[in-house]
Motif scaffolding. Sequence first.
Motif, PDB file in Angstrom:
ATOM      1  N   ASP A 169      72.859  56.184  78.742  1.00 16.40           N
ATOM      2  CA  ASP A 169      72.039  55.793  79.822  1.00 16.40           C
ATOM      3  C   ASP A 169      72.701  54.523  80.402  1.00 16.40           C
ATOM      4  O   ASP A 169      73.261  53.563  80.027  1.00 16.40           O
ATOM      5  CB  ASP A 169      70.789  55.039  78.972  1.00 16.40           C
ATOM      6  N   LEU A 170      72.684  54.983  81.768  1.00 16.20           N
ATOM      7  CA  LEU A 170      73.395  53.827  82.793  1.00 16.20           C
ATOM      8  C   LEU A 170      72.624  52.675  83.051  1.00 16.20           C
ATOM      9  O   LEU A 170      73.160  51.836  83.359  1.00 16.20           O
ATOM     10  CB  LEU A 170      73.559  54.571  84.130  1.00 16.20           C
ATOM     11  N   ASN A 171      71.328  52.744  82.543  1.00 16.33           N
ATOM     12  CA  ASN A 171      70.253  51.585  82.916  1.00 16.33           C
ATOM     13  C   ASN A 171      70.050  50.509  81.937  1.00 16.33           C
ATOM     14  O   ASN A 171      69.377  49.579  82.013  1.00 16.33           O
ATOM     15  CB  ASN A 171      68.895  52.021  83.444  1.00 16.33           C
ATOM     16  N   LEU A 172      70.798  51.071  80.739  1.00 10.98           N
ATOM     17  CA  LEU A 172      70.687  49.976  79.550  1.00 10.98           C
ATOM     18  C   LEU A 172      71.204  48.723  79.719  1.00 10.98           C
ATOM     19  O   LEU A 172      72.264  48.695  80.709  1.00 10.98           O
ATOM     20  CB  LEU A 172      71.145  50.715  78.381  1.00 10.98           C
ATOM     21  N   ARG A 173      70.723  47.548  79.512  1.00 12.47           N
ATOM     22  CA  ARG A 173      71.100  46.305  79.642  1.00 12.47           C
ATOM     23  C   ARG A 173      71.556  45.421  78.332  1.00 12.47           C
ATOM     24  O   ARG A 173      70.597  45.633  77.348  1.00 12.47           O
ATOM     25  CB  ARG A 173      70.273  45.293  80.407  1.00 12.47           C
ATOM     26  N   ASP A 174      72.551  44.656  78.315  1.00 11.62           N
ATOM     27  CA  ASP A 174      72.939  43.953  77.354  1.00 11.62           C
ATOM     28  C   ASP A 174      72.081  42.379  77.402  1.00 11.62           C
ATOM     29  O   ASP A 174      71.242  42.480  78.161  1.00 11.62           O
ATOM     30  CB  ASP A 174      74.143  43.461  77.112  1.00 11.62           C
ATOM     31  N   LYS A 175      71.912  41.671  76.277  1.00 11.91           N
ATOM     32  CA  LYS A 175      71.051  40.553  76.038  1.00 11.91           C
ATOM     33  C   LYS A 175      71.588  39.435  77.367  1.00 11.91           C
ATOM     34  O   LYS A 175      70.631  38.555  77.906  1.00 11.91           O
ATOM     35  CB  LYS A 175      71.554  39.809  74.899  1.00 11.91           C
ATOM     36  N   HIS A 176      72.570  39.770  78.060  1.00 14.91           N
ATOM     37  CA  HIS A 176      72.747  38.986  79.542  1.00 14.91           C
ATOM     38  C   HIS A 176      72.297  39.721  80.800  1.00 14.91           C
ATOM     39  O   HIS A 176      72.760  39.217  81.760  1.00 14.91           O
ATOM     40  CB  HIS A 176      74.461  38.544  79.266  1.00 14.91           C
ATOM     41  N   ARG A 177      71.723  40.713  80.563  1.00 10.69           N
ATOM     42  CA  ARG A 177      71.150  41.655  81.584  1.00 10.69           C
ATOM     43  C   ARG A 177      72.161  42.398  82.063  1.00 10.69           C
ATOM     44  O   ARG A 177      71.878  42.721  83.496  1.00 10.69           O
ATOM     45  CB  ARG A 177      70.362  40.822  82.420  1.00 10.69           C
ATOM     46  N   ASN A 178      73.574  42.483  81.642  1.00  7.35           N
ATOM     47  CA  ASN A 178      74.457  43.375  82.202  1.00  7.35           C
ATOM     48  C   ASN A 178      74.343  44.984  81.967  1.00  7.35           C
ATOM     49  O   ASN A 178      74.065  45.285  80.712  1.00  7.35           O
ATOM     50  CB  ASN A 178      75.794  43.134  81.580  1.00  7.35           C
ATOM     51  N   THR A 179      74.712  45.715  83.117  1.00 11.35           N
ATOM     52  CA  THR A 179      74.495  47.139  82.899  1.00 11.35           C
ATOM     53  C   THR A 179      76.208  47.542  82.772  1.00 11.35           C
ATOM     54  O   THR A 179      77.086  46.587  82.923  1.00 11.35           O
ATOM     55  CB  THR A 179      74.012  47.853  83.955  1.00 11.35           C
ATOM     56  N   ALA A 180      76.455  48.721  82.431  1.00 10.66           N
ATOM     57  CA  ALA A 180      77.836  49.280  82.528  1.00 10.66           C
ATOM     58  C   ALA A 180      78.544  49.010  83.759  1.00 10.66           C
ATOM     59  O   ALA A 180      79.507  48.585  83.836  1.00 10.66           O
ATOM     60  CB  ALA A 180      77.900  50.521  82.008  1.00 10.66           C
ATOM     61  N   LEU A 181      77.605  49.508  84.821  1.00 14.43           N
ATOM     62  CA  LEU A 181      77.948  49.362  86.234  1.00 14.43           C
ATOM     63  C   LEU A 181      78.528  47.882  86.500  1.00 14.43           C
ATOM     64  O   LEU A 181      79.613  47.319  87.171  1.00 14.43           O
ATOM     65  CB  LEU A 181      77.121  49.443  87.056  1.00 14.43           C
ATOM     66  N   LEU A 182      77.653  46.746  86.061  1.00 15.48           N
ATOM     67  CA  LEU A 182      77.856  45.342  86.394  1.00 15.48           C
ATOM     68  C   LEU A 182      79.183  44.930  85.530  1.00 15.48           C
ATOM     69  O   LEU A 182      80.148  44.297  86.229  1.00 15.48           O
ATOM     70  CB  LEU A 182      76.705  44.371  85.797  1.00 15.48           C
ATOM     71  N   LEU A 183      79.507  45.176  84.503  1.00 16.99           N
ATOM     72  CA  LEU A 183      80.518  45.025  83.540  1.00 16.99           C
ATOM     73  C   LEU A 183      81.856  45.606  84.243  1.00 16.99           C
ATOM     74  O   LEU A 183      82.912  44.915  84.311  1.00 16.99           O
ATOM     75  CB  LEU A 183      80.307  45.520  82.256  1.00 16.99           C
TER      76      LEU A 183
END
Length: 193
Positions: A169-183
């Motif tokens: 899932d490309l849209n999952l976010r971590d606890k800091h609201r980051n996605t894989a794309l943002l990271l």
Amino acid sequence: MNPRPQTLVFLIAILCFASGSFLSPAADVITIAKTRDMTFQDEKEVAEWMIAVKKGDIEAVKKLLTKPTDINLTGKDGWTALMWAAELGRYEMAAFLIKKGANTRIGNKEGTLALSMAAQHGHEELVKLLVDVGININSQNQAGTTALMNAALQGHMGVVKLLIKRGADLNLRDKHRNTALLLASHEGHVEVA
């Protein structure tokens, strides 16, 4: 009669050395196992087990499995043998452990699965193996991090492509609201992004 301060310092130093406190944080497992008194038999067995897995010594692991052994034993860090094999890129070891019943759904103390460990270090064949045996590709640890996020953060294009192809899932976010794309973007991995 009060002991002299030098005597107290000497005694404290001996106690620290005996407890392993003078070992550097980078001291290897073998050093730790040799310097600490292994009071409980299972601690010794876990140490031997993990040493063999970390070394990639599959023959030693096979020998250890001839005794009644829980293949999902963990060290004090909460890591299983499969996690160490995944972290270190030991494909043959991981395949053997899975064949012998290693549980791919066990996470360490932070809830990180072997899949995320393999993805973080770019071990593409190991990631494929773990996905093929049915591990949850979108599993999130306590920080909300997924295998895809770990691979994107480190710039491992092959692993990223594999995970996306297999349904990450490309849209999952971590606890800091980051996605894989943002990271990936944050770390400058333009091709991955």
